[in-house]
Design an enzyme around this catalytic site. Structure first.
Site, PDB file in Angstrom:
ATOM      1  N   LYS A 206      67.272  41.248  48.181  1.00  0.00           N
ATOM      2  CA  LYS A 206      66.321  41.391  47.076  1.00  0.00           C
ATOM      3  C   LYS A 206      66.660  40.364  46.014  1.00  0.00           C
ATOM      4  O   LYS A 206      67.760  40.360  45.453  1.00  0.00           O
ATOM      5  CB  LYS A 206      66.404  42.798  46.500  1.00  0.00           C
ATOM      6  CG  LYS A 206      65.360  43.042  45.436  1.00  0.00           C
ATOM      7  CD  LYS A 206      65.328  44.489  45.019  1.00  0.00           C
ATOM      8  CE  LYS A 206      64.165  44.753  44.085  1.00  0.00           C
ATOM      9  NZ  LYS A 206      64.164  46.151  43.629  1.00  0.00           N
ATOM     10  N   ARG A 216      56.098  46.276  37.464  1.00  0.00           N
ATOM     11  CA  ARG A 216      56.723  46.825  36.253  1.00  0.00           C
ATOM     12  C   ARG A 216      55.660  47.366  35.302  1.00  0.00           C
ATOM     13  O   ARG A 216      55.920  48.299  34.551  1.00  0.00           O
ATOM     14  CB  ARG A 216      57.627  45.782  35.600  1.00  0.00           C
ATOM     15  CG  ARG A 216      58.836  45.495  36.487  1.00  0.00           C
ATOM     16  CD  ARG A 216      59.808  44.476  35.919  1.00  0.00           C
ATOM     17  NE  ARG A 216      60.817  44.147  36.899  1.00  0.00           N
ATOM     18  CZ  ARG A 216      61.702  43.167  36.769  1.00  0.00           C
ATOM     19  NH1 ARG A 216      61.697  42.415  35.681  1.00  0.00           N
ATOM     20  NH2 ARG A 216      62.571  42.933  37.730  1.00  0.00           N
ATOM     21  N   LYS A 229      67.702  41.206  35.664  1.00  0.00           N
ATOM     22  CA  LYS A 229      68.456  41.879  36.726  1.00  0.00           C
ATOM     23  C   LYS A 229      69.364  40.914  37.500  1.00  0.00           C
ATOM     24  O   LYS A 229      69.752  41.175  38.622  1.00  0.00           O
ATOM     25  CB  LYS A 229      67.472  42.602  37.657  1.00  0.00           C
ATOM     26  CG  LYS A 229      66.606  43.636  36.928  1.00  0.00           C
ATOM     27  CD  LYS A 229      65.806  44.531  37.872  1.00  0.00           C
ATOM     28  CE  LYS A 229      65.005  45.573  37.079  1.00  0.00           C
ATOM     29  NZ  LYS A 229      64.268  46.524  37.952  1.00  0.00           N
ATOM     30  N   LYS A 260      62.697  40.672  50.187  1.00  0.00           N
ATOM     31  CA  LYS A 260      61.814  40.916  49.047  1.00  0.00           C
ATOM     32  C   LYS A 260      62.112  39.950  47.925  1.00  0.00           C
ATOM     33  O   LYS A 260      63.285  39.806  47.585  1.00  0.00           O
ATOM     34  CB  LYS A 260      62.027  42.359  48.569  1.00  0.00           C
ATOM     35  CG  LYS A 260      61.220  42.776  47.365  1.00  0.00           C
ATOM     36  CD  LYS A 260      61.600  44.183  46.968  1.00  0.00           C
ATOM     37  CE  LYS A 260      60.802  44.632  45.777  1.00  0.00           C
ATOM     38  NZ  LYS A 260      61.168  45.962  45.328  1.00  0.00           N
ATOM     39  N   SER A 286      54.136  42.949  44.329  1.00  0.00           N
ATOM     40  CA  SER A 286      52.981  43.050  43.433  1.00  0.00           C
ATOM     41  C   SER A 286      52.446  41.686  42.985  1.00  0.00           C
ATOM     42  O   SER A 286      51.234  41.468  42.988  1.00  0.00           O
ATOM     43  CB  SER A 286      53.360  43.896  42.224  1.00  0.00           C
ATOM     44  OG  SER A 286      54.492  43.364  41.567  1.00  0.00           O
ATOM     45  N   TYR A 325      50.416  46.029  49.541  1.00  0.00           N
ATOM     46  CA  TYR A 325      49.386  46.809  48.843  1.00  0.00           C
ATOM     47  C   TYR A 325      48.031  46.618  49.502  1.00  0.00           C
ATOM     48  O   TYR A 325      47.097  47.358  49.235  1.00  0.00           O
ATOM     49  CB  TYR A 325      49.350  46.397  47.367  1.00  0.00           C
ATOM     50  CG  TYR A 325      50.686  46.626  46.689  1.00  0.00           C
ATOM     51  CD1 TYR A 325      51.061  47.910  46.293  1.00  0.00           C
ATOM     52  CD2 TYR A 325      51.604  45.584  46.513  1.00  0.00           C
ATOM     53  CE1 TYR A 325      52.297  48.139  45.719  1.00  0.00           C
ATOM     54  CE2 TYR A 325      52.843  45.805  45.938  1.00  0.00           C
ATOM     55  CZ  TYR A 325      53.190  47.084  45.542  1.00  0.00           C
ATOM     56  OH  TYR A 325      54.422  47.324  44.990  1.00  0.00           O
TER      57      TYR A 325
HETATM   58  C1  PBG Z   1      63.097  48.087  41.471  1.00  0.00           C
HETATM   59  C2  PBG Z   1      61.870  47.758  42.231  1.00  0.00           C
HETATM   60  C3  PBG Z   1      61.178  46.561  42.116  1.00  0.00           C
HETATM   61  C4  PBG Z   1      60.053  46.668  42.913  1.00  0.00           C
HETATM   62  C5  PBG Z   1      60.102  47.902  43.560  1.00  0.00           C
HETATM   63  N1  PBG Z   1      61.241  48.570  43.096  1.00  0.00           N
HETATM   64  C6  PBG Z   1      61.543  45.329  41.381  1.00  0.00           C
HETATM   65  C7  PBG Z   1      61.798  45.388  39.946  1.00  0.00           C
HETATM   66  O1  PBG Z   1      61.068  46.005  39.166  1.00  0.00           O
HETATM   67  O2  PBG Z   1      62.789  44.772  39.561  1.00  0.00           O
HETATM   68  C8  PBG Z   1      59.014  45.611  43.040  1.00  0.00           C
HETATM   69  C9  PBG Z   1      57.826  45.912  43.867  1.00  0.00           C
HETATM   70  C10 PBG Z   1      56.696  44.988  43.641  1.00  0.00           C
HETATM   71  O3  PBG Z   1      56.757  44.067  42.811  1.00  0.00           O
HETATM   72  O4  PBG Z   1      55.676  45.175  44.310  1.00  0.00           O
HETATM   73  N2  PBG Z   1      63.959  48.914  42.103  1.00  0.00           N
END
Ligand code: PBG
Length: 337
Positions: A206, A216, A229, A260, A286, A325
Site C-alpha cells: 500500500k 477520504r 501517512k 494499492k 477512489s 467501484y
Molecule cells: C485506509 C484506507 C485507504 C483506502 C481504504 N482504506 C487509504 C487512506 O485513506 O489512506 C483508500 C481506498 C480508495 O481510495 O478507494 N486504511
C-alpha cells in the site's frame, strides 16, 4: 512509383503480426486475457441510519448506504455474480477518538453490516478492513501517541477488531493499516478464536498515494487527517521495498495479496504475482475511479471503454481480480456480452 509492398517484405520477411488481427474471429481466438464478473470485488460505503442512499460528490455514481440499503446492494451484487464486497464505514464523528475505540465494539457499524448481509444474502463473500482510520479522530490508520503511529499497540487492537469482524461473519480480513507484523498476529488471533477458515487478504503493498482523496471524503476523514501517512505506507518511488514488504506478509500467512493503488502501480502487480504466485488483487482506488468518471462526464474520454481497458490491464498484469467501484456497472456490461 516505388513498390512499397516489396520494400516491407524485404525488411520483415514473412512476419506479419496483423494476420492474427485481421478479423473479429481471429482477434477473439488469440485473445490472451479476459475480464469476467468473477474478477470483481465491490467496495461499498456504509452510514448509520435506515433508508439512506447518499451520493458522494467526489465519486459520481457511488453512494454511502445505510445497512438496509447495503443489504439490498449486496443482493443485487450477488445476483450479478459479483463474488465479494468490501465494506467501509463512515461512522458518527462523536464515536471517533484518539485510539479508534469503536473498532472494538462488537456491533459497530461495520460488524452490523456484515451480520445483516450474511443473514440476508447467501452467495457473496464479505471482506472487511481492520485499519483504524474510520474510527480515529485524527484519521490515521493506527493509534497516535506523541505524534507517532505506534506499531505494536495498533497491531494488538487490530487483532481484536479482526476477531470481532470474523465473529460477525466476515469471510476475509483485509488489513490496510501497514503496521509491521500484523499478518502473523491476525492469523494467530483468528486461529485462537476458532476462525481458521477466515482468510487474510493483505494490503501487502500500500503506497502513500494521492489517489485516496475521494475515499477520504467518502468516509469523512479528509478534514481530520493530521499530517500524512508516509511513516507507515510505502514510498511511491520504491518497488523493491514493496516486494520485500509483501514477502513478509506471505511468510506470516497471507492467503491473498493486494496492490494499492492500481494503475500507477501496475508494475508492482506483475512483480508481486511473479514473485509469490499467490492470488493477487489490485485496488482501483477512489482517485482512479473519479478521474475516469470526471473526464467521461466532460465528454473528454469514452468512460465505459476506459473503464474496461483499465480493468483488463490488471488481468494482463497478472492480477486475479480487482477491487473496483465500477463493479456493478462492469458486471452489467459483461452480462450483456
Ligand atoms: C485506509 C484506507 C485507504 C483506502 C481504504 N482504506 C487509504 C487512506 O485513506 O489512506 C483508500 C481506498 C480508495 O481510495 O478507494 N486504511
Amino acid at each position: 512509383m516505388q513498390d512499397k509492398t516489396h520494400l516491407v517484405d524485404e525488411i520483415t520477411g514473412h512476419r506479419r503480426m496483423r494476420r492474427n488481427r485481421k478479423a473479429d474471429w481471429t482477434r477473439r481466438l488469440v485473445q490472451e486475457n479476459r475480464l469476467t464478473v468473477d474478477d470483481l470485488i465491490w467496495p461499498i460505503f456504509i452510514v448509520p441510519g435506515t433508508g439512506i442512499v447518499d451520493p458522494i460528490a467526489a465519486m459520481p455514481g457511488v453512494n454511502r448506504m445505510s445497512v438496509d440499503k447495503a443489504v439490498e446492494a449486496a443482493k443485487e451484487a450477488a445476483d450479478l455474480g459479483i463474488p465479494a464486497i468490501a465494506t467501509f464505514p463512515d461512522i458518527e464523528m462523536e464515536l471517533r477518538d484518539e485510539t479508534g475505540s469503536n473498532s472494538l465494539v462488537a456491533n459497530n457499524l461495520i460488524n452490523q453490516t456484515t451480520a445483516a448481509i450474511k443473514k440476508a444474502v447467501a452467495n457473496i463473500g464479505i471482506i472487511t478492513d481492520v485499519a483504524l482510520d474510520p474510527f480515529t479522530s485524527h484519521g490515521h490508520d493506527g493509534i497516535l501517541r506523541d505524534g507517532e503511529i505506534v506499531n505494536d499497540e495498533t497491531v494488538d487492537q487490530v487483532v481484536k477488531a479482526a476477531i470481532l469482524q470474523a465473529d460477525a461473519g466476515a469471510d476475509i480480513i483485509a488489513p490496510s493499516e501497514m503496521m509491521d507484523g500484523r499478518i502473523g498476529a491476525i492469523r494467530r488471533g483468528l486461529d485462537a478464536a476458532g476462525h481458521q477458515s477466515v482468510g487474510i487478504m493483505s494490503y501487502a503493498t500500500k503506497f502513500s498515494s494521492g489517489f485516496y482523496g475521494p475515499y477520504r471524503e467518502a468516509i469523512n476523514t479528509k478534514g481530520l487527517l493530521k499530517g500524512d501517512k508516509n511513516s507507515y505506507y510505502i514510498n511511491p518511488a520504491n518497488g523493491t521495498e514493496a516486494i520485500r514488504d509483501a514477502a513478509l506478509d506471505v511468510e506470516e500467512g497471507a492467503d491473498m495479496l493486494m496492490v494499492k493503488p492500481g494503475l500507477a502501480y501496475i508494475d508492482i502487480c506483475w512483480r508481486v504475482k511473479e514473485a509469490f504466485g499467490l492470488p493477487t488483487f489490485a485496488y482501483q482506488v477512489s482517485g482512479e475511479y473519479s478521474q475516469i468518471k470526471a473526464a467521461a462526464m466532460n465528454g473528454w474520454i469514452d468512460g465505459e471503454r476506459i473503464m474496461m481497458e483499465t480493468l483488463l490491464a490488471f488481468k494482463r498484469a497478472g492480477c486475479d481480480g480487482i477491487l473496483t467501484y465500477f463493479a456493478p456497472e462492469v458486471a452489467k456490461i459483461l452480462a450483456k456480452r
